[in-house]
Design an enzyme around this catalytic site. Structure first.
Site, PDB file in Angstrom:
ATOM      1  N   HIS A 459       0.826  -1.209   0.000  1.00 42.34           N
ATOM      2  CA  HIS A 459       0.000   0.000   0.000  1.00 42.34           C
ATOM      3  C   HIS A 459       0.863   1.262   0.000  1.00 42.34           C
ATOM      4  CE1 HIS A 459       0.585   1.010   4.345  1.00 42.34           C
ATOM      5  NE2 HIS A 459       0.658  -0.290   4.497  1.00 42.34           N
ATOM      6  N   CYS A 478       2.555  -5.081   6.895  1.00 43.88           N
ATOM      7  CA  CYS A 478       2.292  -4.788   5.482  1.00 43.88           C
ATOM      8  C   CYS A 478       3.490  -4.068   4.870  1.00 43.88           C
ATOM      9  CB  CYS A 478       1.039  -3.946   5.344  1.00 43.88           C
ATOM     10  SG  CYS A 478      -0.478  -4.845   5.731  1.00 43.88           S
TER      11      CYS A 478
END
Length: 558
Positions: A459, A478
């Site tokens: 992301h 992440c």
């Protein structure tokens, strides 16, 4: 009472049996005859054959351990090979080594150029035996010595054959290689061919991976070894104060590494700082010119230790399949890098931020599924309970400050002021915390999903300044991507039936929420490489999760 005494006596008796059993298990190593001197060289081959027979029988008796305390690589294959040849010597005859033996010794000596350790191929024992057989007239008539050399060379050949292809490390937990070892027949056929034609290099040809990353690492190892082979240097104290004495030790170490030239010069602070920067640049340490603890630890490492780090990363490449997909995404976690590869070429490269040591980014194989524009961030419960709930209990205004909304089990937003937060805990929390889209959203403008059981994804981020940091292990698991916009354009560029090339830019400009499902299954691999080759040189990365330490132990590289 009688039953109790009976049970105790039975237990005691069992204990005695167990102790006796343990004593029987710990049997001593049975050594073969140390010397078998023949009076006539013409008798040598027959006595060598007898000595080989004795040594092979003792491999089983000694639980597969050979004479230098190393285990035989594949005991059954080794024994079967000699049995098929009536246990005769394969690397010598009439007191002379075959040329193949010389070649094998050279390969063992240069094993580190292939990310392997010479000592794991009986280098120490074979070098000593080789010297005796070459220089000692009495040793040349020692059938036991010839037999020892023969078996160790055969075992070394079989092990190196396997290690060049599969690597000496254990099977990788995320490997998708379908095979992990050569059949005994393959090893025996290879050995039979090499003792017949004497061409070791031809036997090993084609065993190594052909991945560009592996080849670049191998080239880097060769140049590193050429530069540092035979060098040694003084170590610096880790606990120190910046005194004149320490600066002198530091200057000496920098001279030894050829980073500082003191010939005919008065060494000053500026010169030392420049030399420290040169070292830091070479070993991929933030180049501030300050000899802090991390830099001193790197200065103290030996060339062999750096080569071992490169070697275990060659092992990681060997755990990949022989052929990679034409097109894929590779995230190197400790390298803080994401690359998109197409036909061996790097099409896109980006800095990334990965999980902190306490919240690691998992290593995995998957494929991209969709791209989400202006995503919500559903806060993982691990973060809710560890970080957010205590802050909310102190001040419910924390939610607004972080742009968080509370969602109940029906998917409806709830006013946080109507909730008694003190009654909530890890065992009772019937809500989801969701960060709304916008400039404050932790996921930034875009999220890239791929199938995995860890709920991680790539992301954007709302804190893009962090990409300037040299140490970028700071996420909850992440992977934050600096070039998120280029990655999104790349992923949808072929899907012209659903989107125009400029669709994403238009959606972003209008602030549209979108989920773009990807029709192509582009593979993505999250891997752990702490060394790579670049422009013929080695580039090292920190072992941020301690995976190198674990692999060194498992490969017996310590």
């Amino acid at each position: 009472m009688k039953n109790t005494k009976l049970n105790l006596s039975l237990l005691c008796g069992s204990g005695i049996v167990l102790l006796l059993a343990c004593g029987e298990h710990k049997k001593k190593y049975t050594a073969p005859k140390e010397k078998q001197i023949v009076a006539n060289v013409r008798e040598l081959d027959e006595v060598v054959k007898e000595s080989i027979t004795e040594r092979l029988s003792l491999i089983s008796d000694n639980d597969g351990i050979l004479e230098d305390s190393l285990p035989a690589f594949r005991p059954q294959a080794l024994q079967d090979f000699y049995k098929e040849h009536e246990n005769k010597a394969e690397w010598s005859d009439h007191g002379k080594m075959h040329p193949a033996a010389d070649s094998m010794m050279e390969w063992i000596a240069r094993a580190d150029e292939y990310g392997l350790l010479p000592k794991q191929y009986h280098a120490n024992t074979l070098t000593k035996v080789w010297s005796q057989l070459r220089d000692d007239a009495a040793a040349k008539k020692d059938a036991a010595l010839w037999a020892k050399a023969d078996i160790l060379l055969s075992d070394a050949f079989m092990k190196m054959t396997s290690d060049l292809h599969y690597g000496p490390g254990p099977r990788d937990s995320v490997t998708f290689r379908t095979d992990s070892l050569f059949p005994d027949k393959f090893l025996k056929d290879k050995l039979r061919a090499v003792v017949a034609d004497g061409n070791i290099s031809a036997a090993f040809e084609g065993l190594e991976p052909t991945h560009p990353g592996y080849i670049a690492l191998k080239e880097g190892i060769k140049s590193f070894k050429d530069k540092y082979e035979g060098q040694s240097w003084d170590t610096l104290p880790l606990n120190y104060t910046d005194t004149i004495g320490f600066r002198q030790l530091l200057a000496n170490r920098l001279v030894q590494g050829q980073y500082l030239d003191t010939a005919g010069k008065v060494v000053d602070t500026t010169m030392i700082k420049a030399a420290v920067k040169a070292f830091q640049n070479e070993f991929n340490i933030y180049a501030d010119g300050v000899a802090g603890k991390r830099t001193v630890m790197a200065l103290n490492r030996t060339p062999a230790d750096w080569l071992m780090q490169a070697g275990i990363n060659m092992d990681r490449w060997r755990k990949l399949p022989d052929t990679m997909p034409r097109e894929y995404i590779m995230v190197n976690v400790p390298g803080y890098t994401m690359r998109v590869i197409d036909s061996g070429e790097v099409m896109l490269e980006s800095r990334v931020i990965v999980g902190a040591p306490r919240t690691r980014t998992p290593l995995l194989n998957s494929y991209m599924t969709n791209v989400v524009l202006f995503p919500y961030w559903r806060v993982p419960y691990s973060i809710v309970f560890k970080e957010m709930l205590p802050a909310i209990k102190r001040n419910v205004g924390y939610l607004a400050s972080k742009n968080l909304e509370v969602i109940n089990k029906d998917g409806e937003a709830v006013d946080p002021n109507t909730i008694d937060w003190n009654k909530l805990s890890k065992d009772h929390f019937p809500y989801v915390l969701r960060q709304m889209d916008g400039v404050d959203n932790s996921l930034g403008i875009m999220k890239f999903n791929f199938r995995n059981k860890y709920s991680v994804y790539l992301h954007d981020t709302n804190n893009r300044g962090l990409f300037k940091n040299s140490m970028r292990a700071m996420s909850h698991g992440c992977v934050r991507v600096q070039q998120w916009d280029s990655l999104s354009q790349y992923l949808v560029r072929m899907d012209t039936t659903q989107h125009r090339g400029d669709s994403i830019k238009a959606w972003i400009a209008r602030g549209e929420k979108k989920q773009v499902d990807l029709t192509r299954r582009l593979p993505i691999y999250l891997r752990y490489f702490t060394a790579e080759g670049r422009d013929g040189k080695l580039i090292f990365f920190d072992d941020i999760y301690g995976e190198d330490k674990v692999l060194r132990r498992e490969m017996k590289y310590n």
